[in-house]
Scaffold this active site. Structure first.
Site, PDB file in Angstrom:
ATOM      1  N   ILE A   1       0.827  -1.205   0.000  1.00 11.38           N
ATOM      2  CA  ILE A   1       0.000   0.000   0.000  1.00 11.38           C
ATOM      3  C   ILE A   1       0.861   1.254   0.000  1.00 11.38           C
ATOM      4  O   ILE A   1       0.564   2.231  -0.701  1.00 11.38           O
ATOM      5  CB  ILE A   1      -0.950  -0.005   1.210  1.00 11.38           C
ATOM      6  CG1 ILE A   1      -1.947  -1.167   1.106  1.00 11.38           C
ATOM      7  CG2 ILE A   1      -1.706   1.323   1.318  1.00 11.38           C
ATOM      8  CD1 ILE A   1      -2.767  -1.392   2.365  1.00 11.38           C
TER       9      ILE A   1
ATOM     10  N   TYR B   1      -2.368  -6.031  17.289  1.00  8.90           N
ATOM     11  CA  TYR B   1      -2.712  -5.303  16.065  1.00  8.90           C
ATOM     12  C   TYR B   1      -4.066  -4.612  16.209  1.00  8.90           C
ATOM     13  O   TYR B   1      -4.206  -3.421  15.893  1.00  8.90           O
ATOM     14  CB  TYR B   1      -2.730  -6.267  14.884  1.00  8.90           C
ATOM     15  CG  TYR B   1      -2.927  -5.587  13.547  1.00  8.90           C
ATOM     16  CD1 TYR B   1      -1.909  -4.828  12.986  1.00  8.90           C
ATOM     17  CD2 TYR B   1      -4.123  -5.722  12.835  1.00  8.90           C
ATOM     18  CE1 TYR B   1      -2.076  -4.209  11.743  1.00  8.90           C
ATOM     19  CE2 TYR B   1      -4.298  -5.108  11.605  1.00  8.90           C
ATOM     20  CZ  TYR B   1      -3.271  -4.351  11.071  1.00  8.90           C
ATOM     21  OH  TYR B   1      -3.431  -3.732   9.853  1.00  8.90           O
TER      22      TYR B   1
ATOM     23  N   ASP C   1      14.668   2.870  10.556  1.00 10.43           N
ATOM     24  CA  ASP C   1      13.876   1.972  11.390  1.00 10.43           C
ATOM     25  C   ASP C   1      12.986   2.833  12.274  1.00 10.43           C
ATOM     26  O   ASP C   1      13.441   3.404  13.267  1.00 10.43           O
ATOM     27  CB  ASP C   1      14.800   1.096  12.239  1.00 10.43           C
ATOM     28  CG  ASP C   1      14.026   0.110  13.108  1.00 10.43           C
ATOM     29  OD1 ASP C   1      12.777   0.152  13.101  1.00 10.43           O
ATOM     30  OD2 ASP C   1      14.667  -0.702  13.801  1.00 10.43           O
TER      31      ASP C   1
ATOM     32  N   LYS D   1      -4.454  -0.413  16.288  1.00  7.95           N
ATOM     33  CA  LYS D   1      -5.213   0.304  15.264  1.00  7.95           C
ATOM     34  C   LYS D   1      -6.375   1.082  15.876  1.00  7.95           C
ATOM     35  O   LYS D   1      -6.707   2.192  15.422  1.00  7.95           O
ATOM     36  CB  LYS D   1      -5.707  -0.663  14.188  1.00  7.95           C
ATOM     37  CG  LYS D   1      -4.584  -1.229  13.319  1.00  7.95           C
ATOM     38  CD  LYS D   1      -3.779  -0.128  12.643  1.00  7.95           C
ATOM     39  CE  LYS D   1      -2.761  -0.667  11.662  1.00  7.95           C
ATOM     40  NZ  LYS D   1      -1.953   0.411  11.023  1.00  7.95           N
TER      41      LYS D   1
ATOM     42  N   VAL E   1      -6.350  -6.050   1.253  1.00 13.25           N
ATOM     43  CA  VAL E   1      -5.449  -5.778   0.137  1.00 13.25           C
ATOM     44  C   VAL E   1      -4.434  -6.915   0.008  1.00 13.25           C
ATOM     45  O   VAL E   1      -3.962  -7.471   1.012  1.00 13.25           O
ATOM     46  CB  VAL E   1      -4.718  -4.435   0.343  1.00 13.25           C
ATOM     47  CG1 VAL E   1      -3.834  -4.113  -0.861  1.00 13.25           C
ATOM     48  CG2 VAL E   1      -5.725  -3.317   0.577  1.00 13.25           C
TER      49      VAL E   1
ATOM     50  N   SER F   1      -5.258   2.687   8.934  1.00 13.39           N
ATOM     51  CA  SER F   1      -5.744   1.821  10.001  1.00 13.39           C
ATOM     52  C   SER F   1      -6.150   0.473   9.420  1.00 13.39           C
ATOM     53  O   SER F   1      -5.505  -0.050   8.508  1.00 13.39           O
ATOM     54  CB  SER F   1      -6.909   2.496  10.732  1.00 13.39           C
ATOM     55  OG  SER F   1      -7.371   1.707  11.807  1.00 13.39           O
TER      56      SER F   1
END
Length: 252
Positions: free
Chosen positions: A17, A157, A62, A161, A190, A141
């Site tokens: 993305i 995760y 990083d 988010k 995606v 997000s």
């Protein structure tokens, strides 16, 4: 409003993305600061940008390291100018697994990359944006925030988010009438390296039903391309909407 000549910093720009967002921004005339850990991947993205007549600089860093944030913004300003558009796309889905087996330090590291770094980049870029009376911040997000129960084994995760979205909407309210907007983007399912990771390594680390859903989505061809998702995001940047949660499936 045109994005021509606007300086856009995109994190996670080496692939997926992030790369697609960078290319879409370049098509609209923005100058790109491409940020990720892999210099090789960033160089490939930069080559694609320049091949279509755009301008890009590679900023390998990083972002899990706190000192990287100021260095990334400073290097962008030195090579292109102050940041006008910030797309915080870089994130980690790790750690995966049962919460009873989770190392709190590793769990906390996900918050640093997925929440603290996007916030810190925004805070660092904001003085220029507010002084200029124009700026765009988009935090990428996930649809998992609407259904956190659907990612069993991905507690970090889902939590990061949700925190990122709360931060974004609060920041948007703070920036009301400054000309700087802050919005959330949920990119949809995606076809990315992260999706591939969930399919390959999800067995035994994710809940069985959760892992099966990732496999089924891929096998049924229901993943969308990074390019299609990126266009949905970039198409919205020239508007003045702020404090919104944009979903790839929403009309635009």
């Amino acid at each position: 409003m045109s994005l021509y000549g606007k300086v856009a910093l995109v994190t996670g720009a080496g692939r997926g993305i992030g790369r697609a967002v960078a290319l879409s921004l370049a098509e609209r005339g923005a100058w790109l600061a491409l940020v990720a850990r892999s210099e090789d991947e960033l160089s490939r993205t930069a080559k694609l940008v320049t091949e279509q007549g755009g301008r890009a600089v590679v900023v390998a860093a990083d972002l899990g390291e706190p000192a990287s944030v100021a260095a990334v913004v400073d290097r962008t300003a030195a090579q292109l100018g102050p940041v006008d558009v910030l797309v915080n796309n870089a994130a980690t889905v790790e750690p995966l697994g049962r919460s009873t087996d989770m190392d709190p330090h590793t769990w906390g590291a996900a918050f640093r990359l997925n929440v603290i770094t996007p916030a810190a980049l925004s805070f660092t870029a904001l003085p220029h944006m507010t002084a200029a009376g124009w700026g765009r911040i988009v935090n990428v997000s996930s649809g998992i925030v609407a259904h956190p129960e659907a990612l069993i084994g991905g507690n970090a995760y889902a939590a990061t988010k949700a925190a990122l979205e709360a931060h974004t909407l609060n920041l948007a309210a703070e920036l009301h009438r400054t000309g700087v907007t802050a919005n959330v983007y949920r990119p949809g399912s995606v076809d990315t390296a992260m999706q591939g990771l969930m399919r390959r390594e999800g067995g035994g680390r994710l809940d069985e039903a959760t892992h099966a859903r990732f496999l089924r989505t891929y096998e049924e061809g229901r993943l969308i391309s990074a390019d299609d998702s990126a266009r949905s995001l970039v198409d919205r940047l020239t508007g003045d909407a702020t404090g919104e949660i944009w979903d790839v499936s929403d009309p635009r």
